[in-house]
Design an enzyme around this catalytic site. Structure first.
Site, PDB file in Angstrom:
ATOM      1  CD  GLN A   1      26.212  38.683 124.293  1.00 56.89           C
ATOM      2  OE1 GLN A   1      27.380  38.246 124.391  1.00 56.89           O
ATOM      3  NE2 GLN A   1      25.859  39.670 123.618  1.00 56.89           N
ATOM      4  CG  ASN A   2      22.702  43.214 128.279  1.00 51.09           C
ATOM      5  OD1 ASN A   2      23.969  43.190 128.022  1.00 51.09           O
ATOM      6  ND2 ASN A   2      21.896  44.099 127.505  1.00 51.09           N
ATOM      7  CB  VAL A   3      23.869  40.352 134.338  1.00 55.85           C
ATOM      8  CG1 VAL A   3      24.292  39.177 133.705  1.00 55.85           C
ATOM      9  CG2 VAL A   3      24.797  41.298 134.722  1.00 55.85           C
TER      10      VAL A   3
ATOM     11  CG  HIS B   1      26.220  35.963 129.624  1.00 60.90           C
ATOM     12  ND1 HIS B   1      26.781  36.947 128.677  1.00 60.90           N
ATOM     13  CD2 HIS B   1      26.520  34.601 128.863  1.00 60.90           C
ATOM     14  CE1 HIS B   1      27.551  36.203 127.753  1.00 60.90           C
ATOM     15  NE2 HIS B   1      27.132  35.224 127.906  1.00 60.90           N
TER      16      HIS B   1
ATOM     17  CB  CYS C   1      22.995  28.092 147.139  1.00 66.42           C
ATOM     18  SG  CYS C   1      23.758  27.079 148.498  1.00 66.42           S
TER      19      CYS C   1
ATOM     20  N   GLY D   1      23.831  45.861 119.912  1.00 66.87           N
ATOM     21  CA  GLY D   1      24.586  46.439 121.037  1.00 66.87           C
ATOM     22  C   GLY D   1      25.710  45.268 121.597  1.00 66.87           C
TER      23      GLY D   1
ATOM     24  CB  ALA E   1      20.715  50.945 121.085  1.00 57.38           C
TER      25      ALA E   1
END
Ligand code: BV8
Length: 226
Positions: free
Chosen positions: A89-91, A107, A115, A173, A217
């Site tokens: 889910q982390n970017v 995500h 664009c 996490g 973690a």
């Protein structure tokens, strides 16, 4: 014997690398209004504020380093004799910088621009601004390549396929507050996977897991990987 391991990670795996989580005591959603910086409406109303938010996180990410939890998952990918699929889910790019490959960013990614006019994606510059022109079509309709609330997460078909064939599903996490990711444990369990939650504290969906391991973690993940 189903030897595919599917791992879902959330902001907690990057917490010890110095990147903020969202819903902890000093989390990002306590400092920013989610509706203003992580929704299409917020971007339409004030693109400069949203770019500032992601420019600051991009700078944070550049200054951060992977921690032993990221390294342990990369080690698992190298040594496990089946597939190890990391859905995050982390970017941030700490999984990749920690040695992992084939990471599925459901995500989106801080390191990519998108664009809205032609769909082009490119490596995002350190900072993006509202009137940046798309490198391909030239239209100033650029945005961070991030899935905001109300938008459909990326790679859902692929993720659902992986969940259906998993022998083990581990969530690391994540608070289990955001869907559809929070529902993945149910899907994996229904498909027969052994499910394990590795988190600092019980998540909102802890009751769906067959096994739980609480702690940081950087300690629980290397211990679980072995
Ligand atoms: C969707 C952007 C439809 C990226 C994020 C009304 C209208 C529209 C939608 C909805 C609605 N009501 C509900 C929904 C669904 C909505 C949702 O779930 N809302 C919630 C708030 C109720 N979801 C969506 O809108 C999604 N889209 O539903 O589309 C659809 C779906 C499927 C198929 C077709 C159509 C889109 C969700 C994505 C939104 N984008 N962020 C960014 O800016 O980063 S979500 C945001 O939360 C982040 O991406 C983050 O990854 C995600 C989840 O948070 P966590 O990672 O879990 O982080 P959190 O801080 O919450 O928890 C950290 C955990 O770590 C804690 O448990 C803590 O204890 C632990 N921890 C801390 N330190 C450590 C640790 N653990 C171990 N070690 C440590 N050291």
């Amino acid at each position: 014997m189903r030897d595919k391991i599917v791992i879902l990670t959330g902001a907690g795996i990057s917490a010890e690398s110095g990147l903020g989580t969202f819903r902890d005591v000093d989390g990002l959603w306590t400092k920013y209004d989610l509706n203003e910086v992580a929704t299409p409406g917020g971007f339409a109303r004030n693109p400069a504020l949203v770019h500032d938010f992601y420019n600051a996180r991009r700078a944070n990410c550049r200054g951060a380093a992977p921690n032993p939890a990221h390294a342990a998952l990369a080690r698992l990918q190298r040594h496990w004799d089946g597939d190890v699929v990391i859905v995050t889910q982390n970017v941030d790019d700490l999984h990749e910088r920690g040695g992992a490959n084939d990471v599925i960013h459901m995500h989106g990614e801080l390191g990519q621009g998108l664009c809205a006019a032609c769909g082009h994606r490119w490596p995002a510059p350190d900072e993006m601004f509202p009137d940046d022109a798309c490198p391909r079509c030239g239209v100033p309709a650029t945005r961070p390549d991030i899935v905001w609330f109300g938008e459909i997460p990326y790679f859902m078909d692929e993720i659902l396929l992986h969940l259906g064939g998993a022998g083990v599903f581990a969530a690391i996490g994540t608070s289990g507050e955001v869907y559809p990711a929070a529902g993945f444990v149910e899907l994996a369990a229904r498909a027969g996977a052994h499910t394990v939650e590795l988190n600092l504290e019980p998540s909102s969906v802890v009751s769906a897991f067959a096994e739980t391991r609480f702690g940081k973690a950087s300690e629980t993940v290397p211990a679980w990987v072995g």
